[in-house]
Design an enzyme around this catalytic site. Structure first.
Site, PDB file in Angstrom:
ATOM      1  CB  CYS A  18      -0.934   0.091   1.191  1.00 60.26           C
ATOM      2  SG  CYS A  18      -2.102  -1.263   1.297  1.00 60.26           S
ATOM      3  CG  ASN A  70       2.068   0.829   4.061  1.00 57.74           C
ATOM      4  OD1 ASN A  70       1.833  -0.356   3.875  1.00 57.74           O
ATOM      5  ND2 ASN A  70       3.280   1.352   3.954  1.00 57.74           N
ATOM      6  N   GLY A  71      -0.074  -1.096   6.164  1.00 54.62           N
ATOM      7  CA  GLY A  71       0.370  -2.017   7.222  1.00 54.62           C
ATOM      8  C   GLY A  71      -0.759  -2.952   7.617  1.00 54.62           C
ATOM      9  CD  GLU A  97      16.187 -13.188  -9.473  1.00 53.34           C
ATOM     10  OE1 GLU A  97      15.722 -13.775  -8.487  1.00 53.34           O
ATOM     11  OE2 GLU A  97      15.733 -12.108  -9.881  1.00 53.34           O
ATOM     12  CE  LYS A 155      10.993  -2.681  -7.025  1.00 54.19           C
ATOM     13  NZ  LYS A 155      11.639  -3.755  -7.783  1.00 54.19           N
ATOM     14  CG  HIS A 175      18.315 -37.819  -6.940  1.00 58.72           C
ATOM     15  ND1 HIS A 175      18.768 -39.078  -6.605  1.00 58.72           N
ATOM     16  CD2 HIS A 175      19.396 -37.134  -7.368  1.00 58.72           C
ATOM     17  CE1 HIS A 175      20.079 -39.142  -6.813  1.00 58.72           C
ATOM     18  NE2 HIS A 175      20.482 -37.969  -7.278  1.00 58.72           N
ATOM     19  CE  LYS A 192      12.855 -11.175 -11.367  1.00 58.07           C
ATOM     20  NZ  LYS A 192      13.622 -10.521 -10.341  1.00 58.07           N
ATOM     21  CD1 TRP A 247      -0.461  -6.179  -3.331  1.00 56.19           C
ATOM     22  CD2 TRP A 247      -0.602  -6.849  -1.210  1.00 56.19           C
ATOM     23  NE1 TRP A 247      -0.121  -7.504  -3.282  1.00 56.19           N
ATOM     24  CE2 TRP A 247      -0.205  -7.951  -1.999  1.00 56.19           C
ATOM     25  CE3 TRP A 247      -0.771  -7.055   0.170  1.00 56.19           C
ATOM     26  CZ2 TRP A 247       0.038  -9.217  -1.466  1.00 56.19           C
ATOM     27  CZ3 TRP A 247      -0.533  -8.311   0.702  1.00 56.19           C
ATOM     28  CH2 TRP A 247      -0.123  -9.375  -0.121  1.00 56.19           C
TER      29      TRP A 247
HETATM   30  C1  F6R Z   1      11.182 -10.424  -7.398  1.00 57.98           C
HETATM   31  C2  F6R Z   1      11.251  -9.440  -6.341  1.00 57.98           C
HETATM   32  C3  F6R Z   1      11.024  -9.893  -4.950  1.00 57.98           C
HETATM   33  C4  F6R Z   1      11.888  -9.086  -3.976  1.00 57.98           C
HETATM   34  C5  F6R Z   1      11.519  -9.414  -2.523  1.00 57.98           C
HETATM   35  C6  F6R Z   1      12.407  -8.685  -1.528  1.00 57.98           C
HETATM   36  O1  F6R Z   1      11.462  -9.862  -8.651  1.00 57.98           O
HETATM   37  O2  F6R Z   1      11.459  -8.289  -6.587  1.00 57.98           O
HETATM   38  O3  F6R Z   1      11.249 -11.253  -4.791  1.00 57.98           O
HETATM   39  O4  F6R Z   1      13.224  -9.378  -4.217  1.00 57.98           O
HETATM   40  O5  F6R Z   1      10.191  -9.080  -2.295  1.00 57.98           O
HETATM   41  O6  F6R Z   1      12.281  -7.308  -1.666  1.00 57.98           O
HETATM   42  P1  F6R Z   1      13.407  -6.331  -1.131  1.00 57.98           P
HETATM   43  O7  F6R Z   1      14.617  -6.577  -1.936  1.00 57.98           O
HETATM   44  O8  F6R Z   1      12.849  -4.959  -1.327  1.00 57.98           O
HETATM   45  O9  F6R Z   1      13.609  -6.689   0.313  1.00 57.98           O
END
Ligand code: F6R
Length: 605
Positions: A2, A99-100, A478, A600, A501, A482, A75
């Protein structure tokens, strides 16, 4: 998660300021949006489910005028995605955004007899009622009383109906930053929304109350004593926030990757050796080390897994990597000379913050690799080290990941030098390999069309495997994250040797398998594993270091990666796999920057 915003100005422009700022905050959550705007005649709330631009289209011609207001992009946590649950929430004279998460909201509903009063399913509306209960015209006192009732994490921006042009705020864990210009004050969940106003900003300390009007910003502790805050400075330009002509931020951010890595390392290399003097990180930290514990989430954790291999192998330090979300609940028993390294782009991920707090309680030294200056994490740890990737806006992390890797490689180099596990010449050679990483990444960007072509072949796939060994396996972990997060294709990464396995039973005629082969000492074993999946009908795509291509069968689709020392192939491989995921998502027609259900900044456990 949020995003919240608050604005108090002299002009009647609150409507456009709030909407524009909410667009910057949208990466934090994008299922609903809302705002409250005030003027001489009173306060009006506009909110709905959906994106900021959808609300903008609905109300932009309504002639809304106001000089102060608060806004929110959601969110969902408590309650579904609908208009009633969108913020702001109101009770009596109180209007607020949050937010929280308020963990004891059920208890509060009972204690304040709110069951019949609530119009939404949110924890936030409960707080609005509790605050209204205490409000008798003295906002600071009421906020102080309200906050003592709450358990959980929060940042609130609040308006009281009888105090026009004043915005109040309080927070714990979830961030609030604010700034002031000649004719307005503004607060937000992060710096991006402030940067078009001023390059100076303040961080609201936890459990301090902010009162903001168009002419001043004042902050009080819970005993209502005024607190003086130190201004901080934003060191990137507002232009860094645009898409620069790219269709998505993710593409722009991948194009910026070589520079992000270069900017992260260049000031930290002196006379060919890694140097952390400007970070106030002394060699004594490495000398005293018994072991390293890395905590992080998602992509950041993947950077930690690569670092673990190198700390162990190059610097001879026993290193463990934990999911930050599991760490505290496993109650680890840490040796007193452990260094805890947290990795986080945002510096706000609550699981990682909690892991740091746990370590601090045990008097363990803490270091964090963070991209966002002024973030909560940067103020919590003993040694905050910043990557210089600039703002990362796409939800899928790209340039932050490789920048984190580059900073971790510098730490490995310094630790190896200080502890004498490598000679000065060996460390210099390690660092000059690292300095070549941006060039390798540029070479990958030059071949992006080739990656785009093979990505088109994945758009109808429902499930895909990624296989590799050693550092390649970690790069594919990774890459797989993605791909699944932005293309919604189920993707799993496996250490190739592990296939037989169990997982190999899933391979059948036409199953897509993406491999990475960049590690010289593992090439023959990786090739055997490729043959095993091919023999069972897999459709294989291999990202291969140029010098190793001659070893591969002719019928494998090959994406050529530039040549480098095996330990440094994570840089071009990571970028190539990011491009692959990006093009799959784009070809499927998705909003690459805002994948469903994600945000994010993850500020809930
Ligand atoms: C994936 C992604 C997430 C963040 C994770 C940690 O593309 O961005 O997996 O890496 O939520 O976020 P931070 O790095 O902000 O602690």
């Amino acid at each position: 998660m949020c995003g919240i915003i608050g604005y108090a100005g002299t002009a009647d422009n609150a409507f456009s300021v709030l909407l524009d700022s909410l667009e910057f905050l949208e990466y934090r959550g994008y299922d609903s949006v809302g705002m409250a705007i005030g003027n001489r005649e009173g306060l009006a709330v506009y909110k709905d489910k959906g994106r900021v631009n959808e609300l903008r289209k609905k109300i932009e011609n309504a002639g809304i005028k106001g000089n102060y207001g608060i806004g929110h992009t959601r969110w969902a946590t408590h309650g579904g995605v609908n208009k009633a649950n969108a913020h702001p929430h109101q009770a009596g004279k109180v209007t607020l955004v949050h937010n929280g998460i308020i963990e004891n909201y059920q208890e509060l509903i009972e204690r304040y007899d709110l069951r019949k009063k609530l119009r939404s399913e949110t924890d936030t509306e409960v707080v609005a009622h509790v605050l209204d209960h205490y409000y008798d015209g003295d906002a600071l006192k009421a906020i102080g009383k309200m906050v003592k009732e709450l358990k959980g994490t929060f940042s609130f921006a609040i308006i009281f109906a009888d105090q026009p042009n004043a915005i109040y705020a309080i927070r714990t864990v979830s961030p609030i930053v604010m700034t002031k210009t000649a004719d307005c004050s503004i607060l937000a969940s992060d710096l991006m929304s402030l940067s078009s106003f001023s390059n100076d900003y303040y961080v609201l300390p936890e459990l301090s109350i902010l009162k903001m009007t168009s002419s001043e910003i004042r902050v009080y502790d819970l005993s209502l004593n005024e607190i003086e805050l130190q201004a901080k400075h934003i060191d990137w330009q507002v232009e860094a926030l645009g898409k620069a002509g790219y269709p998505f931020y993710m593409e722009k951010e991948m194009m910026e990757e070589p520079k992000a890595v270069e900017d992260t390392i260049k000031e930290r290399i002196r006379n060919g050796l890694p140097d952390f003097e400007s970070d106030a990180l002394s060699d004594e930290v490495f000398e005293k080390l018994h072991s390293i514990m890395i905590v992080a989430c998602g992509t950041a954790r993947h950077a930690g897994l690569v670092a673990k291999q190198l700390f162990e192998r190059v610097a001879g330090i026993h290193t463990e990597v934990e999911y930050a979300s599991e760490f505290i609940y496993n109650e680890p028993n840490l040796h007193q000379d452990t260094l805890l390294i947290a990795i986080s782009q945002s510096g706000e991920t609550i699981d990682t913050l909690e892991a740091i707090r746990y370590a601090k309680k045990q008097n363990i030294r803490t270091l964090a690799i963070i991209n966002v200056k002024g973030s909560t994490m940067s103020q919590l740890v003993d040694y905050p080290l910043f990557t210089n990737a600039g703002p990362e806006i796409a939800v899928a992390s790209t340039k932050a990941y490789t920048s984190q890797l580059s900073l971790l490689y510098l730490l490995v180099g310094r630790a190896a030098y200080v502890r004498g596990t490598r000679t000065k010449e060996e460390v210099e050679s390690f660092i000059s390999n690292l300095q070549r990483a941006p060039g390798l990444m540029n070479q990958v960007l030059e071949c992006k069309d080739q990656i785009h072509q093979i990505a088109k072949e994945a758009i109808d796939d429902k499930s895909l495997f990624m296989i590799g060994r050693g550092l390649d396996y970690l790069s594919l972990m990774e890459g797989s994250l993605k791909l699944k997060e932005i293309s919604y294709i189920h993707s799993e990464s496996y250490a190739s040797g592990e296939l037989k396995h169990g997982p190999i039973s899933l391979i059948e005629e036409g199953t897509p398998v993406v491999a990475a082969i960049t590690q010289d000492h593992l090439v023959s074993k990786s090739l055997s594993n490729l043959k095993e999946v091919k023999a069972r009908g897999a459709r294989v795509y291999a990202f291969v270091k140029e010098s190793l291509i001659g070893n591969l069968d002719k019928d494998i689709r090959i994406i050529e990666l530039p040549n480098a020392d095996s330990d440094f192939m994570v840089f071009p491989t990571a970028l190539a796999l990011q491009l692959y995921a990006y093009y799959v998502s784009m070809e499927k027609g998705y909003d690459v920057d805002k994948p469903r259900n994600l945000a994010k900044v993850v500020t809930v456990e």
